[in-house]
Design a protein around this motif. Structure first.
Motif, PDB file in Angstrom:
ATOM      1  N   UNK A 223       1.821  -3.241 -15.162  1.00 16.27           N
ATOM      2  CA  UNK A 223       1.524  -2.726 -13.828  1.00 16.27           C
ATOM      3  C   UNK A 223       2.326  -3.509 -12.802  1.00 16.27           C
ATOM      4  N   UNK A 224       2.968  -2.794 -11.898  1.00 18.93           N
ATOM      5  CA  UNK A 224       3.754  -3.417 -10.836  1.00 18.93           C
ATOM      6  C   UNK A 224       3.317  -2.845  -9.503  1.00 18.93           C
ATOM      7  N   UNK A 225       3.433  -3.648  -8.478  1.00 17.88           N
ATOM      8  CA  UNK A 225       3.141  -3.202  -7.120  1.00 17.88           C
ATOM      9  C   UNK A 225       4.441  -3.141  -6.345  1.00 17.88           C
ATOM     10  N   UNK A 226       4.507  -2.243  -5.378  1.00 19.58           N
ATOM     11  CA  UNK A 226       5.712  -2.042  -4.589  1.00 19.58           C
ATOM     12  C   UNK A 226       5.361  -2.174  -3.115  1.00 19.58           C
ATOM     13  N   UNK A 227       6.200  -2.857  -2.382  1.00 21.56           N
ATOM     14  CA  UNK A 227       6.070  -2.922  -0.930  1.00 21.56           C
ATOM     15  C   UNK A 227       7.041  -1.912  -0.338  1.00 21.56           C
ATOM     16  N   UNK A 228       6.530  -1.029   0.500  1.00 18.35           N
ATOM     17  CA  UNK A 228       7.419  -0.057   1.136  1.00 18.35           C
ATOM     18  C   UNK A 228       7.770  -0.552   2.531  1.00 18.35           C
ATOM     19  N   UNK A 229       8.902  -0.093   3.003  1.00 17.09           N
ATOM     20  CA  UNK A 229       9.420  -0.487   4.312  1.00 17.09           C
ATOM     21  C   UNK A 229       9.209   0.652   5.314  1.00 17.09           C
ATOM     22  N   UNK A 230       9.326   0.340   6.576  1.00 17.52           N
ATOM     23  CA  UNK A 230       9.203   1.364   7.613  1.00 17.52           C
ATOM     24  C   UNK A 230      10.258   2.452   7.450  1.00 17.52           C
ATOM     25  N   UNK A 231      11.406   2.105   6.879  1.00 17.62           N
ATOM     26  CA  UNK A 231      12.493   3.067   6.710  1.00 17.62           C
ATOM     27  C   UNK A 231      12.317   3.956   5.480  1.00 17.62           C
ATOM     28  N   UNK A 232      11.315   3.667   4.619  1.00 20.33           N
ATOM     29  CA  UNK A 232      11.069   4.473   3.426  1.00 20.33           C
ATOM     30  C   UNK A 232      10.353   5.768   3.807  1.00 20.33           C
ATOM     31  N   UNK A 233      10.548   6.777   2.987  1.00 18.97           N
ATOM     32  CA  UNK A 233       9.985   8.099   3.253  1.00 18.97           C
ATOM     33  C   UNK A 233       9.091   8.508   2.097  1.00 18.97           C
ATOM     34  N   UNK A 234       7.863   8.894   2.388  1.00 17.64           N
ATOM     35  CA  UNK A 234       6.953   9.370   1.343  1.00 17.64           C
ATOM     36  C   UNK A 234       7.151  10.876   1.179  1.00 17.64           C
ATOM     37  N   UNK A 235       6.902  11.368  -0.027  1.00 19.86           N
ATOM     38  CA  UNK A 235       7.155  12.770  -0.343  1.00 19.86           C
ATOM     39  C   UNK A 235       6.372  13.705   0.579  1.00 19.86           C
ATOM     40  N   UNK A 236       5.169  13.347   0.939  1.00 16.81           N
ATOM     41  CA  UNK A 236       4.374  14.229   1.801  1.00 16.81           C
ATOM     42  C   UNK A 236       5.075  14.488   3.135  1.00 16.81           C
ATOM     43  N   UNK A 237       5.902  13.581   3.596  1.00 15.84           N
ATOM     44  CA  UNK A 237       6.668  13.782   4.841  1.00 15.84           C
ATOM     45  C   UNK A 237       7.978  14.506   4.584  1.00 15.84           C
ATOM     46  N   UNK A 238       8.418  14.556   3.314  1.00 20.33           N
ATOM     47  CA  UNK A 238       9.671  15.204   2.946  1.00 20.33           C
ATOM     48  C   UNK A 238       9.513  16.721   2.830  1.00 20.33           C
ATOM     49  N   UNK A 239       8.342  17.159   2.361  1.00 18.62           N
ATOM     50  CA  UNK A 239       8.090  18.588   2.206  1.00 18.62           C
ATOM     51  C   UNK A 239       8.115  19.248   3.587  1.00 18.62           C
ATOM     52  N   UNK A 240       8.913  20.299   3.701  1.00 22.84           N
ATOM     53  CA  UNK A 240       9.028  21.010   4.976  1.00 22.84           C
ATOM     54  C   UNK A 240      10.211  20.569   5.818  1.00 22.84           C
TER      55      UNK A 240
END
Length: 148
Positions: A48-65
């Motif tokens: 198991x690994x954890x990831x830190x996301x940055x403000x510049x990263x984009x989640x898929x829910x914001x990509x749809x549309x």
């Protein structure tokens, strides 16, 4: 304008979704993921690994549309889905093309490496090097033939 490959933006956002496929709750430092084809305690599991996301990263829910644009900044389609190959990584981005108000539109799957993302004035745009006509002629995805 910042351009990001779509793969980088979606890989980070999808890492959390693997936890939803767990068959048993995993806890502690020795936790491993279990899912289709993977079982707890087998060599095929991964830690198991954890990831830190940055403000510049984009989640898929914001990509749809997000609208797709060509080099001339003309709208030629819209991102409607993301394809995960073998449950492990992003292998395609589904774009809806043609049609009007959802009638007559079709879907094509684009290689994520062929899409550049840009954030402009707080909104995301996706750019591809093609024309609306070529995108309309591309091989179609038939959602009805996909496994549920």
């Amino acid at each position: 304008m910042k351009l990001f490959p779509i793969v980088a933006a979606t890989v980070f956002s999808l890492s959390a979704s693997a936890a939803l496929a767990q068959e048993a709750a995993a806890t502690g430092a020795d936790a491993t993921l279990a899912g289709p084809g993977l079982t707890m305690g087998k060599a095929a599991t991964m830690p198991l690994k954890y990831v830190n996301i940055q403000d510049s990263d984009l989640v898929v829910s914001k990509l749809i549309g997000v609208d797709l644009y060509n080099k001339n900044d003309e709208t030629i389609g819209e991102i409607s889905d993301v394809v995960i190959g073998g449950g492990k990584s992003v292998i395609g981005v589904v774009a809806s093309v043609g049609g009007f108000l959802g009638v007559g539109e079709s879907y094509v799957v684009l290689d994520p490496a062929s899409i550049a993302l840009a954030e402009e004035d707080g909104a995301w745009k996706a750019y591809v090097d093609t024309t609306k006509d070529d995108l309309t002629k591309a091989p179609k995805l038939d959602y009805s033939k996909l496994k549920k």
